[in-house]
Design a protein around this motif. Structure first.
Motif, PDB file in Angstrom:
ATOM      1  N   PHE A  99      33.676 -54.784 -60.267  1.00  0.00           N
ATOM      2  CA  PHE A  99      33.827 -55.960 -59.653  1.00  0.00           C
ATOM      3  C   PHE A  99      33.191 -55.881 -58.325  1.00  0.00           C
ATOM      4  O   PHE A  99      32.608 -56.878 -57.669  1.00  0.00           O
ATOM      5  CB  PHE A  99      35.454 -56.195 -59.339  1.00  0.00           C
ATOM      6  CG  PHE A  99      36.192 -56.356 -60.725  1.00  0.00           C
ATOM      7  CD1 PHE A  99      35.795 -57.875 -61.500  1.00  0.00           C
ATOM      8  CD2 PHE A  99      36.928 -55.702 -61.354  1.00  0.00           C
ATOM      9  CE1 PHE A  99      36.399 -58.053 -62.424  1.00  0.00           C
ATOM     10  CE2 PHE A  99      37.470 -55.874 -62.571  1.00  0.00           C
ATOM     11  CZ  PHE A  99      37.102 -57.046 -63.290  1.00  0.00           C
ATOM     12  N   ALA A 100      33.387 -54.557 -57.747  1.00  0.00           N
ATOM     13  CA  ALA A 100      32.772 -54.684 -56.273  1.00  0.00           C
ATOM     14  C   ALA A 100      31.207 -54.715 -56.161  1.00  0.00           C
ATOM     15  O   ALA A 100      30.587 -55.301 -55.095  1.00  0.00           O
ATOM     16  CB  ALA A 100      33.186 -53.327 -55.523  1.00  0.00           C
ATOM     17  N   GLU A 101      30.538 -54.439 -57.444  1.00  0.00           N
ATOM     18  CA  GLU A 101      29.099 -54.365 -57.372  1.00  0.00           C
ATOM     19  C   GLU A 101      28.746 -55.979 -57.630  1.00  0.00           C
ATOM     20  O   GLU A 101      27.217 -56.128 -57.254  1.00  0.00           O
ATOM     21  CB  GLU A 101      28.771 -53.736 -58.574  1.00  0.00           C
ATOM     22  CG  GLU A 101      28.737 -52.047 -58.533  1.00  0.00           C
ATOM     23  CD  GLU A 101      28.319 -51.537 -59.890  1.00  0.00           C
ATOM     24  OE1 GLU A 101      28.066 -50.276 -60.010  1.00  0.00           O
ATOM     25  OE2 GLU A 101      28.436 -52.046 -60.873  1.00  0.00           O
ATOM     26  N   GLN A 102      29.411 -56.747 -57.634  1.00  0.00           N
ATOM     27  CA  GLN A 102      28.921 -58.243 -57.718  1.00  0.00           C
ATOM     28  C   GLN A 102      28.792 -58.707 -56.223  1.00  0.00           C
ATOM     29  O   GLN A 102      27.963 -59.666 -56.106  1.00  0.00           O
ATOM     30  CB  GLN A 102      30.135 -59.242 -58.432  1.00  0.00           C
ATOM     31  CG  GLN A 102      30.414 -58.679 -59.768  1.00  0.00           C
ATOM     32  CD  GLN A 102      29.194 -58.503 -60.734  1.00  0.00           C
ATOM     33  OE1 GLN A 102      28.406 -59.510 -60.739  1.00  0.00           O
ATOM     34  NE2 GLN A 102      29.206 -57.429 -61.333  1.00  0.00           N
ATOM     35  N   GLY A 103      28.997 -58.003 -55.285  1.00  0.00           N
ATOM     36  CA  GLY A 103      28.708 -58.197 -54.078  1.00  0.00           C
ATOM     37  C   GLY A 103      29.361 -59.645 -53.527  1.00  0.00           C
ATOM     38  O   GLY A 103      28.769 -60.119 -52.564  1.00  0.00           O
ATOM     39  N   CYS A 104      30.495 -60.068 -54.085  1.00  0.00           N
ATOM     40  CA  CYS A 104      31.184 -61.464 -53.550  1.00  0.00           C
ATOM     41  C   CYS A 104      31.944 -61.047 -52.406  1.00  0.00           C
ATOM     42  O   CYS A 104      33.083 -60.722 -52.620  1.00  0.00           O
ATOM     43  CB  CYS A 104      31.690 -61.953 -54.919  1.00  0.00           C
ATOM     44  SG  CYS A 104      30.923 -62.468 -56.249  1.00  0.00           S
ATOM     45  N   GLU A 105      31.597 -61.326 -51.297  1.00  0.00           N
ATOM     46  CA  GLU A 105      32.213 -60.846 -49.918  1.00  0.00           C
ATOM     47  C   GLU A 105      33.558 -61.506 -49.950  1.00  0.00           C
ATOM     48  O   GLU A 105      34.242 -60.960 -49.306  1.00  0.00           O
ATOM     49  CB  GLU A 105      31.355 -61.234 -48.733  1.00  0.00           C
ATOM     50  CG  GLU A 105      29.949 -60.311 -48.849  1.00  0.00           C
ATOM     51  CD  GLU A 105      28.902 -60.288 -47.667  1.00  0.00           C
ATOM     52  OE1 GLU A 105      29.433 -61.262 -46.728  1.00  0.00           O
ATOM     53  OE2 GLU A 105      27.962 -59.980 -47.463  1.00  0.00           O
ATOM     54  N   ARG A 106      33.534 -62.546 -50.249  1.00  0.00           N
ATOM     55  CA  ARG A 106      34.872 -63.616 -50.077  1.00  0.00           C
ATOM     56  C   ARG A 106      35.887 -63.291 -51.121  1.00  0.00           C
ATOM     57  O   ARG A 106      37.082 -63.775 -50.877  1.00  0.00           O
ATOM     58  CB  ARG A 106      34.547 -65.115 -50.121  1.00  0.00           C
ATOM     59  CG  ARG A 106      33.636 -65.573 -48.893  1.00  0.00           C
ATOM     60  CD  ARG A 106      33.482 -66.876 -48.650  1.00  0.00           C
ATOM     61  NE  ARG A 106      32.785 -67.319 -47.539  1.00  0.00           N
ATOM     62  CZ  ARG A 106      32.379 -68.498 -47.179  1.00  0.00           C
ATOM     63  NH1 ARG A 106      32.718 -69.504 -48.149  1.00  0.00           N
ATOM     64  NH2 ARG A 106      31.614 -68.732 -46.214  1.00  0.00           N
ATOM     65  N   ALA A 107      35.385 -62.627 -52.189  1.00  0.00           N
ATOM     66  CA  ALA A 107      36.386 -62.255 -53.444  1.00  0.00           C
ATOM     67  C   ALA A 107      37.472 -61.441 -52.911  1.00  0.00           C
ATOM     68  O   ALA A 107      37.079 -60.309 -52.350  1.00  0.00           O
ATOM     69  CB  ALA A 107      35.674 -61.799 -54.324  1.00  0.00           C
ATOM     70  N   VAL A 108      38.775 -61.615 -53.255  1.00  0.00           N
ATOM     71  CA  VAL A 108      39.823 -60.772 -53.257  1.00  0.00           C
ATOM     72  C   VAL A 108      39.723 -59.633 -54.311  1.00  0.00           C
ATOM     73  O   VAL A 108      39.629 -60.045 -55.577  1.00  0.00           O
ATOM     74  CB  VAL A 108      41.202 -61.320 -53.247  1.00  0.00           C
ATOM     75  CG1 VAL A 108      42.219 -60.356 -53.366  1.00  0.00           C
ATOM     76  CG2 VAL A 108      41.328 -62.258 -52.252  1.00  0.00           C
ATOM     77  N   LEU A 109      39.776 -58.380 -54.040  1.00  0.00           N
ATOM     78  CA  LEU A 109      39.540 -57.243 -55.009  1.00  0.00           C
ATOM     79  C   LEU A 109      40.780 -56.432 -54.759  1.00  0.00           C
ATOM     80  O   LEU A 109      40.826 -55.875 -53.994  1.00  0.00           O
ATOM     81  CB  LEU A 109      38.566 -56.403 -55.024  1.00  0.00           C
ATOM     82  CG  LEU A 109      38.179 -55.453 -55.857  1.00  0.00           C
ATOM     83  CD1 LEU A 109      38.447 -55.834 -57.229  1.00  0.00           C
ATOM     84  CD2 LEU A 109      36.951 -54.974 -55.622  1.00  0.00           C
ATOM     85  N   ALA A 110      41.968 -56.856 -55.657  1.00  0.00           N
ATOM     86  CA  ALA A 110      43.370 -56.065 -55.234  1.00  0.00           C
ATOM     87  C   ALA A 110      43.465 -55.039 -56.116  1.00  0.00           C
ATOM     88  O   ALA A 110      43.416 -55.104 -57.410  1.00  0.00           O
ATOM     89  CB  ALA A 110      44.577 -57.203 -55.529  1.00  0.00           C
ATOM     90  N   ALA A 111      43.737 -53.826 -55.706  1.00  0.00           N
ATOM     91  CA  ALA A 111      43.921 -52.539 -56.454  1.00  0.00           C
ATOM     92  C   ALA A 111      45.525 -52.358 -56.718  1.00  0.00           C
ATOM     93  O   ALA A 111      46.211 -52.413 -55.628  1.00  0.00           O
ATOM     94  CB  ALA A 111      43.613 -51.324 -55.781  1.00  0.00           C
ATOM     95  N   ASN A 112      45.795 -52.349 -58.154  1.00  0.00           N
ATOM     96  CA  ASN A 112      47.232 -52.533 -58.514  1.00  0.00           C
ATOM     97  C   ASN A 112      47.579 -50.949 -58.904  1.00  0.00           C
ATOM     98  O   ASN A 112      47.180 -50.454 -59.640  1.00  0.00           O
ATOM     99  CB  ASN A 112      47.335 -53.282 -59.670  1.00  0.00           C
ATOM    100  CG  ASN A 112      48.852 -53.574 -60.088  1.00  0.00           C
ATOM    101  OD1 ASN A 112      49.679 -53.312 -59.498  1.00  0.00           O
ATOM    102  ND2 ASN A 112      49.048 -54.331 -61.115  1.00  0.00           N
ATOM    103  N   PHE A 113      48.640 -50.481 -58.131  1.00  0.00           N
ATOM    104  CA  PHE A 113      49.083 -49.150 -58.122  1.00  0.00           C
ATOM    105  C   PHE A 113      50.808 -49.233 -58.708  1.00  0.00           C
ATOM    106  O   PHE A 113      51.270 -49.952 -57.809  1.00  0.00           O
ATOM    107  CB  PHE A 113      48.966 -48.441 -57.053  1.00  0.00           C
ATOM    108  CG  PHE A 113      47.490 -47.899 -56.370  1.00  0.00           C
ATOM    109  CD1 PHE A 113      46.874 -46.980 -57.140  1.00  0.00           C
ATOM    110  CD2 PHE A 113      46.956 -48.768 -55.569  1.00  0.00           C
ATOM    111  CE1 PHE A 113      45.471 -46.798 -57.095  1.00  0.00           C
ATOM    112  CE2 PHE A 113      45.652 -48.209 -55.296  1.00  0.00           C
ATOM    113  CZ  PHE A 113      45.009 -47.405 -55.973  1.00  0.00           C
ATOM    114  N   THR A 114      51.111 -48.545 -59.579  1.00  0.00           N
ATOM    115  CA  THR A 114      52.328 -48.374 -60.092  1.00  0.00           C
ATOM    116  C   THR A 114      52.897 -47.307 -58.762  1.00  0.00           C
ATOM    117  O   THR A 114      52.559 -46.149 -58.793  1.00  0.00           O
ATOM    118  CB  THR A 114      52.586 -47.657 -61.264  1.00  0.00           C
ATOM    119  OG1 THR A 114      51.802 -48.877 -62.359  1.00  0.00           O
ATOM    120  CG2 THR A 114      54.070 -47.616 -61.704  1.00  0.00           C
TER     121      THR A 114
END
Length: 387
Positions: free
Chosen positions: A322-337
Motif C-alpha cells: 500500500f505504501a508503495e502506491q505513493g498516495c500521500e493523502r491516503a490513510v494507512l492504518a496499522a492494526n495491532f492486537t
C-alpha cells in the motif's frame, strides 16, 4: 501517530467509567461497532456483566424505513445491544473528547446464511458456508451496499471502517471450529473458497469456463491436500493444478465482482455522509485472499477509498504494497492486537508502531480496548504516551 481503539457498545453502555478510561489511553479516536457479526466477548471491567453473547449478526442501532418491503434486511440486536446501543456509546465517547468512527461488518452473517441458505457461498463439493454471503448475487450486493450506507453514517460519526467488504470463504473463527486438521495454505484456502452458487456459475461461464468442469478440477486439485501433501502455497499453488488460464479466469470473475462492490458501497456511503467523512476498508494487499481483511489490489482500492486498515499482528510487511502506491493523502492504518490473551503484544506496541511508521503507516488501530485486561491497557497507555 494518530491512534484509534476498537470498541463495542456493550463495553461502554452501563459503565460510567468506560469512556474516560478509553480516553485516558491516549487515543484520539474510537472505532465503534455499528453492525457486527455474532460473537462471545469478555467485558473484564463492566460493573453489570463479564460476558456478552451476541447471538447473531445485527445492527446495533434502530434500522430505518429504507428496509420496509425488502426481502433481505438487517437483523435487530437482542438484549446484548438494545435500542440505539451504538448511539448511546458514541455519545458517551464523544463527550470524553474522542472522535467517533463507525465499524461496519458486511459480508459475514451466519444468521442470514441459516435463514436464507441460497445467499451463501457454495464450494466445489456443494457445501454451503452460511457465514459467508456470496457477493456476486444481485440481491445480496444491493443489501450490502444499503447496509454500508446506513450503518456507516451514524449521527456524529466522522468516518467509517468497512470490514469484510469482499469475498468471504472457508476460513472463519466459528463456534467450536474443527477445520484445522488439514493444512490449507494460500492455495488450498483459495480453492476451498471458490463459490459455485448459480450467480458464480454464470460468472465463470462469462469467462469462458464450464462451471461443472471447473468444480471437478478444483476437487482434483484439492485431493493431494486431503492425503496430507503440503500446500505449494501462493498463487503458483493454484495455477499448477488448474492451469494458468483457468486460474486466471476464476480471478477475473472474482476480482471484478469484489472491485465493483467496493466501488458501489463506497459511493453509497459518501452519498449519505457529510462532507469530509472518511471511508476506510479493512484490507489485505494479496488480491485473492478472503476474509474480514478482504484481498484487494492496492492501487485500485486507494483510488476508491480514503485509505485502508491493515492487519499487522503477524508483522508489518503487509503495509508495504500500500505504501508503495505513493498516495500521500491516503490513510494507512496499522492494526495491532493489544490483547495479550488473544496473541497480542501490548508490551512491544511502541516498537511495533515505529516499525509500522517506517513501512509507511500513518495511523494505528488497536484491537481491542474493551477486551484487553487492565495490565494490557496500562502497557498501551505507556506506549502511546511515548509516541
Amino acid at each position: 501517530m494518530k491512534a484509534s481503539a476498537f470498541v463495542y457498545p456493550w463495553d461502554v453502555n452501563g459503565d460510567p467509567e468506560a469512556a474516560g478510561r478509553i480516553a485516558a489511553l491516549g487515543v484520539r479516536q474510537v472505532t465503534i461497532a455499528a453492525a457486527y457479526h455474532s460473537t462471545r466477548a469478555l467485558t473484564p471491567r463492566h460493573p453489570r456483566h463479564r460476558i456478552v453473547t451476541a447471538e447473531h449478526a445485527a445492527v446495533l442501532y434502530p434500522a430505518d424505513a429504507r428496509w420496509e418491503g425488502r426481502e433481505l434486511r438487517p437483523y435487530a440486536a437482542g438484549d446484548w445491544a438494545p435500542g440505539d446501543a451504538y448511539g448511546e456509546a458514541a455519545a458517551a465517547l464523544a463527550d470524553a473528547g474522542l472522535e467517533v468512527h463507525t465499524w461496519v461488518v458486511l459480508a459475514h452473517n451466519s444468521r442470514l446464511g441459516a435463514e436464507r441458505p441460497d445467499t451463501s457461498v457454495v464450494n466445489a463439493y456443494g457445501d454451503r458456508y452460511p457465514w459467508a454471503p456470496c457477493i456476486a448475487q444481485p440481491a445480496t450486493r444491493a443489501y450490502l451496499v444499503e447496509l454500508a450506507a446506513e450503518a456507516a453514517v451514524r449521527p456524529g460519526a466522522r468516518g467509517t471502517e468497512l470490514e469484510s467488504l469482499g469475498w468471504y470463504g472457508l476460513q472463519h473463527l466459528h463456534a467450536h471450529d474443527k477445520t484445522g486438521g488439514v493444512g490449507l495454505g494460500d492455495a488450498g484456502s483459495y480453492l476451498m473458497s471458490l463459490c459455485f452458487c448459480p450467480a458464480c456459475r454464470q460468472g465463470y461461464g462469462e469467462q469462458g469456463l464450464d462451471a461443472d468442469e471447473l468444480a471437478a478440477s478444483v476437487r482434483e486439485a484439492l485431493e493431494p491436500l486431503w492425503r496430507g501433501a503440503p500446500d505449494d502455497g501462493g498463487w503458483a499453488g493454484v495455477e499448477k493444478p488448474l492451469g494458468e488460464a483457468k486460474a486466471a479466469a476464476t480471478r477475473a470473475w472474482r476480482d471484478e465482482t469484489a472491485r465493483t462492490l467496493q466501488e458501489t458501497a463506497v459511493r453509497a456511503v459518501r452519498a449519505a455522509a457529510p462532507e469530509g467523512f472518511q471511508v476506510l476498508l479493512h484490507a489485505d494487499p494479496v488480491p485473492y485472499h478472503v476474509g474480514a481483511n478482504v484481498g484487494v489490489d492496492p492501487a485500485h482500492i486507494l483510488s476508491v477509498a480514503d485509505g485502508v486498515v491493515v492487519p499487522c499482528a503477524g508483522g508489518t510487511g503487509l503495509l508495504t504494497p500500500f505504501a508503495e502506491q505513493g498516495c500521500e493523502r491516503a490513510v494507512l492504518a496499522a492494526n495491532f492486537t493489544v490483547v495479550s490473551g488473544m496473541g497480542g503484544s501490548p508490551g512491544t506496541l511502541a516498537a511495533d508502531a515505529a516499525a509500522a511508521r517506517d513501512r509507511g503507516a500513518t495511523e494505528l488501530r488497536l484491537y481491542h480496548a474493551g477486551l484487553a485486561s487492565d495490565g494490557d491497557l496500562s502497557l498501551v497507555r505507556e506506549a502511546l504516551a511515548g509516541l
